[in-house]
Every structure is written in C-alpha cells, then in structure tokens.
Enzyme design. Structure first.
Site, mmCIF file in Angstrom:
data_model
loop_
_atom_site.group_PDB
_atom_site.id
_atom_site.type_symbol
_atom_site.label_atom_id
_atom_site.label_comp_id
_atom_site.label_asym_id
_atom_site.label_seq_id
_atom_site.Cartn_x
_atom_site.Cartn_y
_atom_site.Cartn_z
ATOM 1 N N ARG A 170 46.580 19.936 44.579
ATOM 2 C CA ARG A 170 46.551 20.423 43.199
ATOM 3 C C ARG A 170 47.963 20.485 42.646
ATOM 4 O O ARG A 170 48.894 20.872 43.355
ATOM 5 C CB ARG A 170 45.895 21.795 43.204
ATOM 6 C CG ARG A 170 45.848 22.477 41.873
ATOM 7 C CD ARG A 170 44.806 23.569 41.877
ATOM 8 N NE ARG A 170 45.228 24.763 42.591
ATOM 9 C CZ ARG A 170 44.480 25.864 42.673
ATOM 10 N NH1 ARG A 170 43.291 25.915 42.096
ATOM 11 N NH2 ARG A 170 44.910 26.923 43.329
ATOM 12 N N ASP A 242 43.186 37.235 39.039
ATOM 13 C CA ASP A 242 43.868 36.352 39.998
ATOM 14 C C ASP A 242 43.626 34.886 39.669
ATOM 15 O O ASP A 242 44.251 34.014 40.275
ATOM 16 C CB ASP A 242 43.420 36.662 41.441
ATOM 17 C CG ASP A 242 41.912 36.641 41.599
ATOM 18 O OD1 ASP A 242 41.234 37.439 40.931
ATOM 19 O OD2 ASP A 242 41.406 35.817 42.365
ATOM 20 N N ASP A 252 41.616 27.253 38.965
ATOM 21 C CA ASP A 252 40.539 27.685 39.852
ATOM 22 C C ASP A 252 39.159 27.303 39.334
ATOM 23 O O ASP A 252 38.430 28.110 38.773
ATOM 24 C CB ASP A 252 40.644 29.184 40.173
ATOM 25 C CG ASP A 252 41.563 29.387 41.373
ATOM 26 O OD1 ASP A 252 42.239 28.422 41.763
ATOM 27 O OD2 ASP A 252 41.599 30.497 41.927
HETATM 28 P P1 AMP Z 1 38.529 32.596 44.208
HETATM 29 O O1 AMP Z 1 37.451 33.507 43.728
HETATM 30 O O2 AMP Z 1 38.039 31.247 44.603
HETATM 31 O O3 AMP Z 1 39.641 32.506 43.229
HETATM 32 O O4 AMP Z 1 39.118 33.230 45.559
HETATM 33 C C1 AMP Z 1 39.440 34.586 45.649
HETATM 34 C C2 AMP Z 1 40.239 34.858 46.892
HETATM 35 O O5 AMP Z 1 39.520 34.514 48.072
HETATM 36 C C3 AMP Z 1 41.566 34.112 46.992
HETATM 37 O O6 AMP Z 1 42.509 34.970 47.563
HETATM 38 C C4 AMP Z 1 41.235 32.968 47.911
HETATM 39 O O7 AMP Z 1 42.384 32.476 48.573
HETATM 40 C C5 AMP Z 1 40.280 33.626 48.886
HETATM 41 N N1 AMP Z 1 39.389 32.656 49.528
HETATM 42 C C6 AMP Z 1 38.373 31.974 48.961
HETATM 43 N N2 AMP Z 1 37.789 31.156 49.842
HETATM 44 C C7 AMP Z 1 38.427 31.297 51.019
HETATM 45 C C8 AMP Z 1 38.296 30.722 52.323
HETATM 46 N N3 AMP Z 1 37.364 29.802 52.602
HETATM 47 N N4 AMP Z 1 39.138 31.146 53.289
HETATM 48 C C9 AMP Z 1 40.082 32.058 53.031
HETATM 49 N N5 AMP Z 1 40.264 32.634 51.831
HETATM 50 C C10 AMP Z 1 39.453 32.266 50.824
HETATM 51 MG MG MG Z 2 41.373 32.103 42.798
#
Ligand code: AMP
Ligand code: MG
Length: 467
Positions: A170, A242, A252
């Site tokens: 990305r 975030d 995202d």
């Molecule tokens: P998101 O809702 O996709 O923006 O993710 C929220 C948080 O969860 C962020 O801190 C991501 O890095 C973490 N996260 C999402 N999927 C994973 C994964 N498969 N392994 C580790 N961290 C994750």
């Molecule tokens: Mg995120």
C-alpha cells in the site's frame, strides 16, 4: 528492484513504533503490480523476481527502515487505547516525481507487537478488494491510498475456513491517523505528541503554524473527502478514528462498498449492527471524528480553556464545509458548475425520487448525461417534472460526463473476482481492475457488463472486514 527510500518516521522517538522486519512466507506469487504508480514513485524493476520477494516480505530492500506504527482509536465509538499496525509493516518512504513523500507499506506481512492475538496475515479476498477499490477511487479523483502490488503467499490463513494468504503493498501520503494522535494524548506523552504534530505539519500541512491551523486544515480536507464519497455512493464501513488519515486520504478498505440501488440508510458491513456508519451517517461521523482529533490536540495548547472554545468552533466548521463540497460535487454531477442554494433542493429532490424507486445510483447519474435517465424510474411522471426543473438550469453535458463514472467496482463483481481468485483464477480480477480504472470512458462490448447492476440473485448485501 530499486526503491529510492528517504525515511522520516523512523527518526521520530522510538516509542512511537517498533522497528522490525516482515515475517517471511513460503512461496510468493504475483497477483498484479502497478507499473504507473511505480514510475510515479521512481521505483524500477517491480516485475522482477527480487521484487516479488520484497512484496512478500521475504527480503527487505536496500534503504528500507521497516517498522510497525503504534496508534489507538475509537472503534464504533468505544475507546481502544492500544491498536497499531497489527498486520502491517512500513518499509519506508519515497519522494515521488511529483515531490510528494509517500509511505510504502506491506499489509498482511505477519504479526507485530500490536497484533493483539491476531495472526498478522490477510487472505486474498480483502487484498483484492482493497486493490480494486482503492485504484478505482484514485481513477475517480478521490484522495486515497494506492496499491503498488499484490502477491499470494503460498500459505494458508485460518479464519472461519482455510483461505489462501496474500499481501498488498500500500502507498499512502502517510499512515498517520487521528488514532496516532490519540495514542500519545491518552498517555500524556507530550514529547511524542509534539514530535508527531511537528512531523505532520512539516510533511502534510507546511502552511500551518501550530495545532490550531493543523486542525483547520485536516477538517477542511476531511470534509471534502466525505463529500466525494457521498457523491459516488461510497460507504466506507469502518470510520473508526484509527481509520481516519490525517493526510485526508481514504484509508483501510475493509467492508467498504458502493451502493447499487440508492437508499440513504444503506449499510453493508456485517459488524455495523446499528448502522453507525450507514451512508447518510458518514458526514455526522466525520464531524465526530474531527472532534476526537481536536481533543487529542488540546494538551498541546498553553491555554486549555481558550483552546477548547477555539477547537469547538473549528469542529463546528466541518458541517458547512461539508455542505459546500457536497453541493459542488452533486452540482457537477447535474452539469451545474456553479450551483446555487436552490440547486441543493434540486439534488435532494432527485435523491428522494431515487430512494422511492430504488434507482441505481451510478447509472441514474450517468444516464442523466445521456438523456435516458427516465428508464431508471418507476414513477416517470415525477421524474419528468423534476427533469423539467433541471433542464431549465441549463446543464453542461461535458461537465456531467467528467463527473459521473459509468463503472464502479460493484460489490457483486468484486465478490466474483474474489471467489475466482480464491481458486487460483485471476482473470476476473484483472478484467475488473482494467474496467474500474477507466471509470469515465465510453462503455465498450468488453466493459458494458460492469455497468450492469446486480440481478436479484447477484446482490451482495453484506460485506466483511475479513481480515
Ligand atoms: P481495522 O478495523 O481493519 O482497521 O483493524 C483494527 C485493528 O486490528 C488494527 O490495529 C489492525 O492492525 C488489527 N488487525 C486486524 N486484523 C488483524 C490480523 N489479522 N492480525 C493482527 N492484527 C489485526
Ligand atoms: Mg485500520
């Protein structure tokens, strides 16, 4: 592959991130690379075997300073003090041929100290979705992160089922979020908060002289961004703090989707139970997110009470800025270069008719310029009456062609590409990518099918973060 790195985040206080390399994978294979973007970044050799190893995280390129960033955030309104790059590694930054500094990040590159029990991996579904939608958004002129490459890992990822793993590379003006500011503000870490603020001003808003002007600039960008989303029927789906880029880019692409039939209450995300991030809620949530950013900046201000007053006023400027951008965008969609306050009602009346008749959002606007929008409606008398008012305004046909995409990454097409991709067939992905990156081009025999709304059987009503 040569990447002309010029890293700046890695020079910030070390507690703002964790320096670390991606976790290697078994057998990487290219899904696709983005030659145009590579050229704009001054990167050579993206189609070499060495590049594939780099996009997979198996080898770290010369000049990289790989790290995982710390951040926090409000998720669905609830405070989470500890998030961070849980499945991403920033390789470093490059200054592109346009002079703009950009991050190069691997997503799906293995666990980090911020993984919170997750595996740090991604499967091919979300990788394909992000690639398709972010590149489509770019082609439609929406500020967004981009996709430089996607690879499969040759490893399985375990969700509710066994899925093929993948990694997306990305590119973003930065990955600094509202939640990055919140992380340090919540810890009372004034030194890091100040360093982050100085970094962001120098990097993204060089005309700002301090936190107050930074806040104003971010609010202005974010208001324009959400107005763009609304004008394309785009629903982000996870507008957590975030996931709000300080640079004002869409970031995202999780359960995001474009609407087919227009309805303001549309929600796709399976985890958005109460419709917090429904289409019509996006501007209100935008203001809420800016209030969280303002709150995170307050500790930097010498006079706290005065800052609260000033920053509250700044957040209250979000709605009028949004309204103005919304009217400009929808005005252009109707061929009106300088829409008036009365035109606001012209737009909302059309949207009301579309809601009642379930008209297809993209095709209705595209058809207005081709004089066959009437077909999109059930109540044609009501449309005719609206059309007469609109025609009296003297719409500019060229402006409409340039403002109304004919092809968007429709959900059923994205799902189709993902289903085939899961089984190792990349043709549907490649064809869809070619179509959605030419959104304003006249339809051809090869692309007309991508403009067709889903049939009842094809409709996708739920999307998943599916990380
Ligand atoms: P998101 O809702 O996709 O923006 O993710 C929220 C948080 O969860 C962020 O801190 C991501 O890095 C973490 N996260 C999402 N999927 C994973 C994964 N498969 N392994 C580790 N961290 C994750
Ligand atoms: Mg995120």
């Amino acid at each position: 592959m040569k990447i002309p790195f010029d890293n700046s985040y890695a020079t910030l206080p070390p507690r703002m991130f964790t320096a670390m390399t991606p976790a290697p994978v078994a057998q990487p294979q290219i899904i696709t690379t983005n030659a145009g973007l590579a050229a704009a970044l001054g990167i050579d050799g993206i189609d070499t075997a060495e590049a594939t190893q780099i996009f997979a995280g198996n080898s770290v390129p010369d000049g990289a300073a790989p790290l995982a960033q710390a951040y926090a955030g409000h998720q669905f309104g609830n405070w989470n003090p500890q998030l961070g790059d849980g499945r991403a590694i920033l390789l470093g930054e490059v200054i592109g041929t346009n002079g703009i500094r950009r991050d190069i990040q691997l997503k799906g590159s293995g666990p980090t100290p911020y993984s919170r029990g997750g595996d740090g991996r991604a499967w091919i579904g979300p990788v394909m979705r992000e690639y398709l939608v972010s590149e489509a958004m770019h082609a439609m002129g929406v500020p967004t992160t981009r996709a430089l490459a996607a690879v499969t890992t040759g490893e399985n990822v375990y969700r509710e089922e066994i899925l093929p793993g993948a990694i997306i590379t990305r590119v973003a003006q930065s990955h600094i979020r509202v939640g990055t500011f919140q992380f340090f503000a919540a810890r009372g870490d004034m030194q890091a908060l100040q360093a982050l603020t100085d970094h962001v001003i120098a990097r993204h808003y060089p005309d700002a002289t301090g936190p107050a002007e930074l806040l104003d600039a971010v609010i202005a960008n974010y208001a324009k961004l959400i107005a763009k989303w609304m004008s394309l029927g785009f629903i982000h789906g996870v507008m957590n703090t975030d996931n709000v880029s300080i640079a004002g880019e869409t970031i995202d692409y999780g359960p995001c989707a474009f609407m087919d039939a227009f309805h303001p209450d549309t929600v796709f995300s399976a985890i958005d139970q109460y419709g917090r991030y429904a289409y019509s809620n996006q501007p209100g949530i935008g203001a809420w997110n800016m209030a969280q950013f303002a709150t995170a900046l307050i500790p930097l201000m010498p006079d706290r009470d005065a800052a609260i007053d000033d920053f509250t006023a700044a957040v209250h400027r979000f709605p009028p800025l949004y309204e103005q951008a919304w009217l400009a965008n929808f005005g252009a969609k109707l061929g009106l270069a300088t829409p008036t306050d009365d035109d606001q009602k012209l737009v909302t009346d059309l949207l009301d008719l579309m809601t009642k008749d379930g008209a297809d959002f993209t095709n209705t606007f595209a058809a207005l310029g081709q004089h066959n929008a009437r077909d999109q409606f059930i109540n044609r008398d009501a449309f005719d009456a609206w059309q007469a008012r609109w025609q009296a305004r003297g719409p500019d046909a060229a402006l409409m062609t340039a403002s109304n995409p004919k092809i968007i990454p429709r959900n059923h097409r994205v799902e189709e590409a993902i289903s085939a991709g899961r089984n190792g067939d990349l043709a549907a992905f490649h064809n869809l990518l070619a179509a959605v990156t030419q959104p304003y081009a006249p339809l051809t025999d090869a692309t007309a099918a991508y403009a067709r709304p889903p049939t009842e059987d094809e409709k996708v009503t739920r999307t998943f973060c599916g990380t």
